[in-house]
Design a protein around this motif. Structure first.
Motif, PDB file in Angstrom:
ATOM      1  N   VAL A  20       0.842  -1.206   0.000  1.00  0.00           N
ATOM      2  CA  VAL A  20       0.000   0.000   0.000  1.00  0.00           C
ATOM      3  C   VAL A  20       0.877   1.257   0.000  1.00  0.00           C
ATOM      4  O   VAL A  20       2.019   1.226   0.449  1.00  0.00           O
ATOM      5  N   LEU A  21       0.307   2.336  -0.496  1.00  0.00           N
ATOM      6  CA  LEU A  21       1.014   3.616  -0.514  1.00  0.00           C
ATOM      7  C   LEU A  21       0.974   4.298   0.840  1.00  0.00           C
ATOM      8  O   LEU A  21       1.930   4.960   1.236  1.00  0.00           O
ATOM      9  N   ASP A  22      -0.148   4.162   1.566  1.00  0.00           N
ATOM     10  CA  ASP A  22      -0.344   4.842   2.841  1.00  0.00           C
ATOM     11  C   ASP A  22      -0.989   3.862   3.812  1.00  0.00           C
ATOM     12  O   ASP A  22      -2.173   3.518   3.662  1.00  0.00           O
ATOM     13  N   LEU A  23      -0.228   3.393   4.787  1.00  0.00           N
ATOM     14  CA  LEU A  23      -0.694   2.353   5.701  1.00  0.00           C
ATOM     15  C   LEU A  23      -1.912   2.799   6.507  1.00  0.00           C
ATOM     16  O   LEU A  23      -2.881   2.053   6.627  1.00  0.00           O
ATOM     17  N   ILE A  60     -10.476 -14.450   7.201  1.00  0.00           N
ATOM     18  CA  ILE A  60      -9.735 -13.723   6.164  1.00  0.00           C
ATOM     19  C   ILE A  60      -8.689 -12.835   6.814  1.00  0.00           C
ATOM     20  O   ILE A  60      -8.968 -12.075   7.740  1.00  0.00           O
ATOM     21  N   LYS A  61      -7.453 -12.937   6.302  1.00  0.00           N
ATOM     22  CA  LYS A  61      -6.348 -12.156   6.858  1.00  0.00           C
ATOM     23  C   LYS A  61      -5.593 -11.463   5.726  1.00  0.00           C
ATOM     24  O   LYS A  61      -5.108 -12.114   4.796  1.00  0.00           O
ATOM     25  N   PHE A  62      -5.521 -10.126   5.825  1.00  0.00           N
ATOM     26  CA  PHE A  62      -4.712  -9.326   4.914  1.00  0.00           C
ATOM     27  C   PHE A  62      -3.578  -8.716   5.728  1.00  0.00           C
ATOM     28  O   PHE A  62      -3.792  -8.231   6.836  1.00  0.00           O
ATOM     29  N   VAL A  63      -2.379  -8.731   5.163  1.00  0.00           N
ATOM     30  CA  VAL A  63      -1.243  -8.061   5.782  1.00  0.00           C
ATOM     31  C   VAL A  63      -0.914  -6.882   4.877  1.00  0.00           C
ATOM     32  O   VAL A  63      -0.519  -7.051   3.727  1.00  0.00           O
ATOM     33  N   LEU A  64      -1.110  -5.686   5.410  1.00  0.00           N
ATOM     34  CA  LEU A  64      -0.847  -4.467   4.660  1.00  0.00           C
ATOM     35  C   LEU A  64       0.608  -4.069   4.853  1.00  0.00           C
ATOM     36  O   LEU A  64       1.098  -4.041   5.983  1.00  0.00           O
ATOM     37  N   LEU A  65       1.298  -3.757   3.765  1.00  0.00           N
ATOM     38  CA  LEU A  65       2.731  -3.458   3.795  1.00  0.00           C
ATOM     39  C   LEU A  65       2.991  -2.082   3.191  1.00  0.00           C
ATOM     40  O   LEU A  65       2.555  -1.793   2.081  1.00  0.00           O
ATOM     41  N   GLU A  66       3.718  -1.255   3.942  1.00  0.00           N
ATOM     42  CA  GLU A  66       4.094   0.071   3.461  1.00  0.00           C
ATOM     43  C   GLU A  66       5.608   0.213   3.553  1.00  0.00           C
ATOM     44  O   GLU A  66       6.203  -0.081   4.596  1.00  0.00           O
ATOM     45  N   GLY A  67       6.228   0.651   2.474  1.00  0.00           N
ATOM     46  CA  GLY A  67       7.658   0.922   2.506  1.00  0.00           C
ATOM     47  C   GLY A  67       7.967   2.077   3.434  1.00  0.00           C
ATOM     48  O   GLY A  67       7.233   3.061   3.472  1.00  0.00           O
ATOM     49  N   ALA A  68       9.049   1.959   4.196  1.00  0.00           N
ATOM     50  CA  ALA A  68       9.420   3.004   5.154  1.00  0.00           C
ATOM     51  C   ALA A  68      10.362   4.038   4.545  1.00  0.00           C
ATOM     52  O   ALA A  68      10.574   5.098   5.127  1.00  0.00           O
ATOM     53  N   ILE A  78       6.266  -1.466  -5.297  1.00  0.00           N
ATOM     54  CA  ILE A  78       5.227  -0.547  -5.791  1.00  0.00           C
ATOM     55  C   ILE A  78       5.716   0.214  -7.019  1.00  0.00           C
ATOM     56  O   ILE A  78       4.961   0.392  -7.989  1.00  0.00           O
ATOM     57  N   ASN A  79       6.971   0.647  -7.014  1.00  0.00           N
ATOM     58  CA  ASN A  79       7.514   1.355  -8.176  1.00  0.00           C
ATOM     59  C   ASN A  79       7.521   0.477  -9.420  1.00  0.00           C
ATOM     60  O   ASN A  79       7.345   0.960 -10.538  1.00  0.00           O
ATOM     61  N   GLU A  80       7.728  -0.814  -9.249  1.00  0.00           N
ATOM     62  CA  GLU A  80       7.784  -1.752 -10.382  1.00  0.00           C
ATOM     63  C   GLU A  80       6.396  -2.238 -10.806  1.00  0.00           C
ATOM     64  O   GLU A  80       6.100  -2.306 -11.994  1.00  0.00           O
ATOM     65  N   TYR A  81       5.558  -2.613  -9.838  1.00  0.00           N
ATOM     66  CA  TYR A  81       4.290  -3.276 -10.147  1.00  0.00           C
ATOM     67  C   TYR A  81       3.050  -2.486  -9.733  1.00  0.00           C
ATOM     68  O   TYR A  81       1.934  -2.874 -10.076  1.00  0.00           O
ATOM     69  N   GLY A  82       3.229  -1.435  -8.943  1.00  0.00           N
ATOM     70  CA  GLY A  82       2.089  -0.682  -8.427  1.00  0.00           C
ATOM     71  C   GLY A  82       1.600  -1.265  -7.110  1.00  0.00           C
ATOM     72  O   GLY A  82       1.990  -2.370  -6.720  1.00  0.00           O
ATOM     73  N   PRO A  83       0.746  -0.546  -6.399  1.00  0.00           N
ATOM     74  CA  PRO A  83       0.199  -1.079  -5.154  1.00  0.00           C
ATOM     75  C   PRO A  83      -0.734  -2.250  -5.472  1.00  0.00           C
ATOM     76  O   PRO A  83      -1.324  -2.309  -6.546  1.00  0.00           O
ATOM     77  N   GLY A  84      -0.834  -3.162  -4.530  1.00  0.00           N
ATOM     78  CA  GLY A  84      -1.709  -4.324  -4.718  1.00  0.00           C
ATOM     79  C   GLY A  84      -1.082  -5.573  -4.140  1.00  0.00           C
ATOM     80  O   GLY A  84      -0.114  -5.486  -3.365  1.00  0.00           O
ATOM     81  N   PRO A  85      -1.604  -6.740  -4.517  1.00  0.00           N
ATOM     82  CA  PRO A  85      -1.090  -7.991  -3.936  1.00  0.00           C
ATOM     83  C   PRO A  85       0.409  -8.146  -4.155  1.00  0.00           C
ATOM     84  O   PRO A  85       0.900  -8.077  -5.277  1.00  0.00           O
ATOM     85  N   GLN A  86       1.130  -8.325  -3.061  1.00  0.00           N
ATOM     86  CA  GLN A  86       2.584  -8.466  -3.094  1.00  0.00           C
ATOM     87  C   GLN A  86       2.968  -9.940  -2.971  1.00  0.00           C
ATOM     88  O   GLN A  86       3.878 -10.397  -3.612  1.00  0.00           O
ATOM     89  N   HIS A  87       2.259 -10.659  -2.105  1.00  0.00           N
ATOM     90  CA  HIS A  87       2.406 -12.120  -2.067  1.00  0.00           C
ATOM     91  C   HIS A  87       1.153 -12.760  -1.504  1.00  0.00           C
ATOM     92  O   HIS A  87       0.374 -12.119  -0.810  1.00  0.00           O
ATOM     93  N   ILE A  88       0.975 -14.019  -1.865  1.00  0.00           N
ATOM     94  CA  ILE A  88      -0.143 -14.817  -1.368  1.00  0.00           C
ATOM     95  C   ILE A  88       0.470 -16.006  -0.653  1.00  0.00           C
ATOM     96  O   ILE A  88       1.294 -16.727  -1.223  1.00  0.00           O
ATOM     97  N   ALA A  89       0.071 -16.195   0.608  1.00  0.00           N
ATOM     98  CA  ALA A  89       0.608 -17.290   1.418  1.00  0.00           C
ATOM     99  C   ALA A  89      -0.359 -18.463   1.391  1.00  0.00           C
ATOM    100  O   ALA A  89      -1.544 -18.311   1.711  1.00  0.00           O
TER     101      ALA A  89
END
Length: 163
Positions: A20-23, A60-68, A78-89
């Motif tokens: 995500v862009l903004d946690l 249902i569990k989502f883990v939101l990730l924001e670059g610091a 995000i710069n390469e692929y845009g915000p959205g699903p980063q991985h699925i466990a």
């Protein structure tokens, strides 16, 4: 073993990690739908850092990730692929056995097996078409995330300049 092995080895989707862009804004968005914030963590590697928030609604569990920062693995994702699903466990019974079989089938991995007291994990390389990684995860009754495992993952991805 046939290429249909995951059909017989997968137990469930454990969680979906979303870049995500903004946690804080993302936490608010998912909270509006009834998700509850169950955990927060900041992970720092040698060159990278991220803030994360675990949001849950029933099973249902989502883990939101924001670059610091700009060198963060999440910011680079995000710069390469845009915000959205980063991985699925995907939860499986035996991570190491499954991954050995998948490697024999030609699947590449971004990490070695990451072992902690609560869980065992291994991450594939990113799908070149979607940018998504698949995480295979084996749990020992616990539903949370081990800070030790997350830091180990960070170190491994930094060492290979992966994100």
């Amino acid at each position: 073993m046939s290429k249909l092995m995951l059909r017989h080895k997968a137990k469930k989707i454990d969680h979906v990690a979303i870049a995500v862009l903004d946690l804080e804004q993302a936490i608010g968005y998912f909270s509006m739908m009834g998700f509850t914030l169950s955990d927060r963590m900041t992970t720092t590697g040698a060159h990278s850092a991220m803030h994360s928030a675990v949001m849950e609604a029933g099973p249902i569990k989502f883990v939101l990730l924001e670059g610091a920062n700009e060198t963060s693995q999440i910011t680079r994702f995000i710069n390469e692929y845009g915000p959205g699903p980063q991985h699925i466990a995907i939860e499986v019974e035996n991570v190491e056995s499954l991954c050995k079989e998948l490697e024999k089938q030609g699947l590449d991995f971004s990490t070695k097996t990451i072992k902690g007291p609560e869980l065992i994990q291994r991450f594939t390389v990113r799908c070149p078409n979607s940018g998504v990684m698949i995480e295979f995860i084996e749990r020992n009754e616990e539903e949370g995330f081990s800070e030790q495992n997350v830091e180990d993952l960070f170190r491994q991805l930094e060492a290979s300049d992966a994100y």
